[in-house]
Design an enzyme around this catalytic site. Sequence first.
Site, PDB file in Angstrom:
ATOM      1  CB  CYS A   1      -0.951   0.009   1.193  1.00 35.60           C
ATOM      2  SG  CYS A   1      -2.244  -1.225   1.029  1.00 35.60           S
TER       3      CYS A   1
HETATM    4  N1  COA Z   1     -19.648  -9.440   8.153  1.00 33.09           N
HETATM    5  C1  COA Z   1     -19.916  -9.880   9.397  1.00 33.09           C
HETATM    6  N2  COA Z   1     -18.996 -10.116  10.296  1.00 33.09           N
HETATM    7  C2  COA Z   1     -17.726  -9.902   9.951  1.00 33.09           C
HETATM    8  C3  COA Z   1     -17.357  -9.450   8.701  1.00 33.09           C
HETATM    9  C4  COA Z   1     -18.379  -9.221   7.758  1.00 33.09           C
HETATM   10  N3  COA Z   1     -18.142  -8.788   6.505  1.00 33.09           N
HETATM   11  N4  COA Z   1     -16.016  -9.332   8.662  1.00 33.09           N
HETATM   12  C5  COA Z   1     -15.564  -9.692   9.875  1.00 33.09           C
HETATM   13  N5  COA Z   1     -16.600 -10.053  10.644  1.00 33.09           N
HETATM   14  C6  COA Z   1     -16.565 -10.573  12.013  1.00 33.09           C
HETATM   15  C7  COA Z   1     -15.278 -11.309  12.306  1.00 33.09           C
HETATM   16  O1  COA Z   1     -15.345 -12.627  11.776  1.00 33.09           O
HETATM   17  C8  COA Z   1     -15.262 -11.287  13.800  1.00 33.09           C
HETATM   18  O2  COA Z   1     -16.105 -12.283  14.282  1.00 33.09           O
HETATM   19  P1  COA Z   1     -15.645 -13.177  15.541  1.00 33.09           P
HETATM   20  O3  COA Z   1     -15.570 -12.183  16.677  1.00 33.09           O
HETATM   21  O4  COA Z   1     -16.735 -14.158  15.650  1.00 33.09           O
HETATM   22  O5  COA Z   1     -14.308 -13.750  15.171  1.00 33.09           O
HETATM   23  C9  COA Z   1     -15.894  -9.930  14.131  1.00 33.09           C
HETATM   24  O6  COA Z   1     -16.614  -9.529  12.961  1.00 33.09           O
HETATM   25  C10 COA Z   1     -14.895  -8.848  14.450  1.00 33.09           C
HETATM   26  O7  COA Z   1     -13.910  -8.856  13.426  1.00 33.09           O
HETATM   27  P2  COA Z   1     -12.667  -7.958  13.459  1.00 33.09           P
HETATM   28  O8  COA Z   1     -11.725  -8.340  12.343  1.00 33.09           O
HETATM   29  O9  COA Z   1     -12.110  -7.961  14.834  1.00 33.09           O
HETATM   30  O10 COA Z   1     -13.338  -6.555  13.127  1.00 33.09           O
HETATM   31  P3  COA Z   1     -12.710  -5.124  13.205  1.00 33.09           P
HETATM   32  O11 COA Z   1     -13.637  -4.250  13.943  1.00 33.09           O
HETATM   33  O12 COA Z   1     -11.282  -5.149  13.625  1.00 33.09           O
HETATM   34  O13 COA Z   1     -12.757  -4.651  11.676  1.00 33.09           O
HETATM   35  C11 COA Z   1     -11.265  -4.399   9.806  1.00 33.09           C
HETATM   36  C12 COA Z   1     -12.077  -5.363  10.664  1.00 33.09           C
HETATM   37  C13 COA Z   1     -10.517  -5.193   8.746  1.00 33.09           C
HETATM   38  C14 COA Z   1     -12.226  -3.441   9.115  1.00 33.09           C
HETATM   39  C15 COA Z   1     -10.308  -3.594  10.690  1.00 33.09           C
HETATM   40  O14 COA Z   1      -9.612  -4.431  11.568  1.00 33.09           O
HETATM   41  C16 COA Z   1      -9.317  -2.800   9.896  1.00 33.09           C
HETATM   42  O15 COA Z   1      -9.647  -1.989   9.075  1.00 33.09           O
HETATM   43  N6  COA Z   1      -8.039  -2.960  10.152  1.00 33.09           N
HETATM   44  C17 COA Z   1      -7.058  -2.137   9.503  1.00 33.09           C
HETATM   45  C18 COA Z   1      -6.254  -2.909   8.575  1.00 33.09           C
HETATM   46  C19 COA Z   1      -6.458  -2.653   7.124  1.00 33.09           C
HETATM   47  O16 COA Z   1      -7.449  -2.214   6.640  1.00 33.09           O
HETATM   48  N7  COA Z   1      -5.444  -3.057   6.406  1.00 33.09           N
HETATM   49  C20 COA Z   1      -5.483  -3.055   4.977  1.00 33.09           C
HETATM   50  C21 COA Z   1      -4.128  -2.930   4.452  1.00 33.09           C
HETATM   51  S1  COA Z   1      -3.442  -1.352   4.803  1.00 33.09           S
END
Ligand code: COA
Length: 375
Positions: free
Chosen positions: A156
Amino acid sequence: MVETVITGTGLFTPEDSISNAELVRSLTEATETWNAEHASQIEEGTLLARQPPVEEFIFKASGIKSRFVMNKEGVLDPTRLRPILETRSEDQLSIQAEMTLPAIQEALTQAGHNPEDVDAIIVGASNIQRAYPAVAIEIQEAIGAGGWAYDMNVACSSATFSIQAAVDALKSGSANCVLVINPEITSAHNNFELRDFHFIFGDACTVTVLERAIDAVASEQWAVLGTKLATKFSNNIRNDFGFINSSEIDQRDPHEIVFRQSGQRVFKEVCPMVSAHIRDHLQTLELEPAEIRRFWLHQANLKMNQLIAKGVLGRVPDTTEAPVILDTYANTSSAGSIIAFHKNRTDLDLGEKGVICSFGAGYSVGSIVVEKTTG
Ligand code: COA
């Protein structure tokens, strides 16, 4: 000191857009099919059932509403879940080179240059479609540019890392007019099969023209006041796709040869790293955060950007201070911060300053501090 300037930017946006609702519908169907096909293993406890995605989760967790892709039909086909891209022969322009052409034209028009004025091309992207010859060299031939060209990949951060390479080339005299090109077909490396990843990415291509201020003729010019890059190894964002795959003794899980990440760890580790990086960079340039009118940040997650900007400014920025394009583009990898800059800069006055900043796999962070000097 040699002053280098950004004199133009261009953007290619694919025609196809996919809403969260469409994406969720297709993955839900695919998940139900997968669970039915693996029912006995799920019952035995040797496999975990896949959970269907939830539409509301996506916007709440990321700020993403939709994304552009090179091919919608394939991504939304529950039996395929990846784009359908034509296989091209050697005498056809490759798809990654082709998507750059409209953006190059737009950027060069802004800069007031012809392709023949270009004597260096750096293609920086998370994924390059072949090992060689470099896509950058193919573009050089296609547009009739001179000089040299190469591809590079810092995930990225590929745009900011290639901008620093361009600035260094201009300062050393090894180039006079550089195109930094970020053609991201993220839909071909995203994992549309798992709900944790399927919503994250979108496709786009950005182009930035850089040259020395004394050569510039553009009506709008942005002086590069400084560039700063940093890297720190992490496995939290990873893609093991590569030429070694077919020789490896154990066949890899298909989910390892596409994008994967530990999203929460990335969030926790990268935000403070990026805030500190920007603060340090500004300090080196003897600038206060309050002197920065705009932050064109990498577009991966809205909350992440708010936290990063808060770490620099001491308060949550509004959308004029840190513009958002990820709502309609999603994460376009290296192109994201440049799309934000491309679409949200003309209103700044002469002398106003901003920071283009990317971050991502590696980890890698890059910041470019700019000032509007003409326009
Ligand atoms: N629909 C429903 N549930 C979902 C989902 C979706 N599309 N995607 C993830 N979940 C669930 C997960 O499976 C998890 O369930 P569990 O608790 O039963 O395991 C729960 O939601 C929480 O997931 P989590 O990954 O902890 O969510 P989050 O709030 O951290 O958000 C991102 C996920 C990816 C949006 C977030 O972590 C993020 O943006 N991180 C920054 C990293 C990034 O974007 N990097 C890209 C490269 S720079």
